[in-house]
Design a protein around this motif. Structure first.
Motif, PDB file in Angstrom:
ATOM      1  N   GLY A   1      -5.114  -0.482   2.917  1.00  0.00           N
ATOM      2  CA  GLY A   1      -5.714   0.963   2.533  1.00  0.00           C
ATOM      3  C   GLY A   1      -6.923   1.136   2.263  1.00  0.00           C
ATOM      4  O   GLY A   1      -7.334  -0.686   1.929  1.00  0.00           O
ATOM      5  N   ASN A   2      -7.798   1.685   2.355  1.00  0.00           N
ATOM      6  CA  ASN A   2      -9.201   1.362   0.990  1.00  0.00           C
ATOM      7  C   ASN A   2      -9.710   2.611   1.381  1.00  0.00           C
ATOM      8  O   ASN A   2      -9.578   3.821   1.551  1.00  0.00           O
ATOM      9  CB  ASN A   2     -10.046   0.658   1.463  1.00  0.00           C
ATOM     10  CG  ASN A   2     -11.557   0.062   1.270  1.00  0.00           C
ATOM     11  OD1 ASN A   2     -11.433   0.208   0.167  1.00  0.00           O
ATOM     12  ND2 ASN A   2     -12.093   0.398   1.911  1.00  0.00           N
ATOM     13  N   ILE A   3     -10.687   2.987   0.055  1.00  0.00           N
ATOM     14  CA  ILE A   3     -10.906   3.759  -0.544  1.00  0.00           C
ATOM     15  C   ILE A   3     -11.787   4.875  -0.241  1.00  0.00           C
ATOM     16  O   ILE A   3     -12.893   3.755   0.519  1.00  0.00           O
ATOM     17  CB  ILE A   3     -11.180   4.365  -2.283  1.00  0.00           C
ATOM     18  CG1 ILE A   3      -9.428   4.281  -3.292  1.00  0.00           C
ATOM     19  CG2 ILE A   3     -11.956   5.442  -2.682  1.00  0.00           C
ATOM     20  CD1 ILE A   3     -10.463   3.887  -5.021  1.00  0.00           C
ATOM     21  N   GLY A   4     -11.416   6.115   0.600  1.00  0.00           N
ATOM     22  CA  GLY A   4     -12.706   6.642   1.638  1.00  0.00           C
ATOM     23  C   GLY A   4     -12.616   6.197   2.828  1.00  0.00           C
ATOM     24  O   GLY A   4     -13.718   6.740   3.721  1.00  0.00           O
ATOM     25  N   GLN A   5     -11.491   5.231   3.433  1.00  0.00           N
ATOM     26  CA  GLN A   5     -11.558   5.349   4.885  1.00  0.00           C
ATOM     27  C   GLN A   5      -9.830   5.493   5.120  1.00  0.00           C
ATOM     28  O   GLN A   5      -8.911   5.066   5.903  1.00  0.00           O
ATOM     29  CB  GLN A   5     -11.310   3.806   5.025  1.00  0.00           C
ATOM     30  CG  GLN A   5     -12.585   2.716   3.786  1.00  0.00           C
ATOM     31  CD  GLN A   5     -13.350   1.489   5.272  1.00  0.00           C
ATOM     32  OE1 GLN A   5     -12.488   0.388   4.885  1.00  0.00           O
ATOM     33  NE2 GLN A   5     -14.209   1.916   5.812  1.00  0.00           N
ATOM     34  N   GLY A   6      -9.846   6.585   5.170  1.00  0.00           N
ATOM     35  CA  GLY A   6      -8.404   7.403   5.777  1.00  0.00           C
ATOM     36  C   GLY A   6      -8.067   7.341   7.278  1.00  0.00           C
ATOM     37  O   GLY A   6      -7.672   7.007   8.092  1.00  0.00           O
ATOM     38  N   ASN A   7      -9.524   7.851   7.919  1.00  0.00           N
ATOM     39  CA  ASN A   7      -9.600   7.496   9.599  1.00  0.00           C
ATOM     40  C   ASN A   7      -9.098   6.090   9.852  1.00  0.00           C
ATOM     41  O   ASN A   7      -8.811   5.511  10.572  1.00  0.00           O
ATOM     42  CB  ASN A   7     -10.892   8.147   9.714  1.00  0.00           C
ATOM     43  CG  ASN A   7     -11.751   7.751   9.231  1.00  0.00           C
ATOM     44  OD1 ASN A   7     -12.091   6.702   7.952  1.00  0.00           O
ATOM     45  ND2 ASN A   7     -13.118   8.655   9.398  1.00  0.00           N
ATOM     46  N   TYR A   8     -10.445   4.963   9.433  1.00  0.00           N
ATOM     47  CA  TYR A   8      -9.934   3.838   9.684  1.00  0.00           C
ATOM     48  C   TYR A   8      -9.221   3.002   9.704  1.00  0.00           C
ATOM     49  O   TYR A   8      -8.446   2.475  10.559  1.00  0.00           O
ATOM     50  CB  TYR A   8     -12.249   3.070   8.892  1.00  0.00           C
ATOM     51  CG  TYR A   8     -11.874   1.923   9.363  1.00  0.00           C
ATOM     52  CD1 TYR A   8     -13.097   1.870   9.897  1.00  0.00           C
ATOM     53  CD2 TYR A   8     -11.621   0.870   8.278  1.00  0.00           C
ATOM     54  CE1 TYR A   8     -13.116   0.461  10.377  1.00  0.00           C
ATOM     55  CE2 TYR A   8     -12.004  -0.961   8.346  1.00  0.00           C
ATOM     56  CZ  TYR A   8     -12.867  -0.944   9.738  1.00  0.00           C
ATOM     57  OH  TYR A   8     -12.934  -2.241   9.718  1.00  0.00           O
TER      58      TYR A   8
END
Ligand code: CAA
Length: 245
Positions: free
Chosen positions: A146-153
């Motif tokens: 996961g990565n902050i700001g990348q829910g879609n990606y």
């Protein structure tokens, strides 16, 4: 290492895709660089400096566009691509609270549906021609952690991994291998768009202390595409400089 191979690289006009085209051509493959941006695909082919390589337009979200490229490869070379590298991908970063359905779906469409369509149509062509092959899908370490700001990606790239393992299971009996690469933060236009204040937080998490170079991912893609990786399928291999370990 890749002489006699015919490679189709999506997203071949820039970033990791362009580096994959360069490394695969250096290793002796004939390369079809495919990109939504036709001019950049042709620019990649020109960099490879031989008429046996071409740049073609491709919208991975359109089944018609993918089918046209698969037909075009067969018509031009008399055989289907036997090495396929799915590099086409986008980001549209935003915090969950701000992310619209459109922004979520746009990223899933390119990254996940695009990988599905290209894998489906190119593997069908390999099966029809009774040739084996290798498909390499560029996922991401973000799909794992996961990565902050990348829910879609993150969702799209985790999907690419699960899809890759399923394709490996279905296609193994046809002599087609399918593996995923999980890059970390690599010096590409995509990472250049990350705000400086966020990069300052991310880089200290990379053991090797720097973002990767596109060719450092491309070397692995070329290996997985080649017969030297003949016993590898369904694998997810990280190229992250030790990010987050
Ligand atoms: N780690 C820790 N904190 C983070 C963070 C991170 N990864 N990302 C953002 N934050 C923090 C910010 O520093 C900020 O903190 P302050 O309020 O204390 O300043 C807070 O979260 C909110 O962030 P923004 O002010 O930036 O919020 P915004 O709504 O204006 O923008 C965003 C949100 C668009 C997501 C922006 O933060 C952004 O672009 N982040 C980068 C996302 C990213 O890492 N993308 C990777 C692209 S590369 C890639 O995807 C390839 C690959 O496979 C790895």
């Amino acid at each position: 290492m890749l002489s006699g191979k015919l490679a189709l690289v999506t997203g071949g006009g820039s970033g990791i895709g362009r580096a994959v085209c360069q490394v695969m051509a250096r290793e002796g493959a004939r390369v079809v660089a495919a990109d939504l941006n036709e001019a950049s695909a042709k620019e990649t082919a020109a960099l490879l400096a031989s008429a046996e390589h071409v740049g073609v337009p491709l919208d991975v979200t359109s089944e018609e566009s993918v089918a046209a490229v698969v037909r075009g490869v067969r018509d031009r070379y008399g055989a289907p691509a036997d090495c396929v590298v799915n590099c086409a991908g986008i980001t549209a970063d935003s915090m969950l609270k701000d992310m619209s359905v459109e922004t979520f779906m746009r990223v899933v469409d390119v990254n996940l549906k695009g990988t599905f369509l290209v894998t489906k149509l190119t593997s069908n062509a390999m099966i029809e021609a009774k040739v084996g092959g290798s498909i390499v899908n560029i996922a991401s370490i973000v799909g794992k952690g996961g990565n902050i700001g990348q829910g879609n990606y993150a969702a799209s790239k985790a999907g690419v991994e699960g899809f890759t393992r399923t394709a490996a299971k279905e296609l193994g009996r046809k002599g087609i291998r399918c593996n995923a690469i999980l890059p970390g933060f690599i010096d590409t236009p995509m990472v250049a768009a990350v705000p400086e204040k966020v990069m300052k937080l991310l880089v200290p998490l990379i053991v090797l202390g720097r973002p990767g170079r596109p060719e450092e991912v491309a070397e692995l893609a070329a290996f997985l595409a080649s017969d030297r990786a003949s016993y590898m399928t369904g694998a997810s291999v990280e190229v992250t400089g030790g990010y987050g370990i």
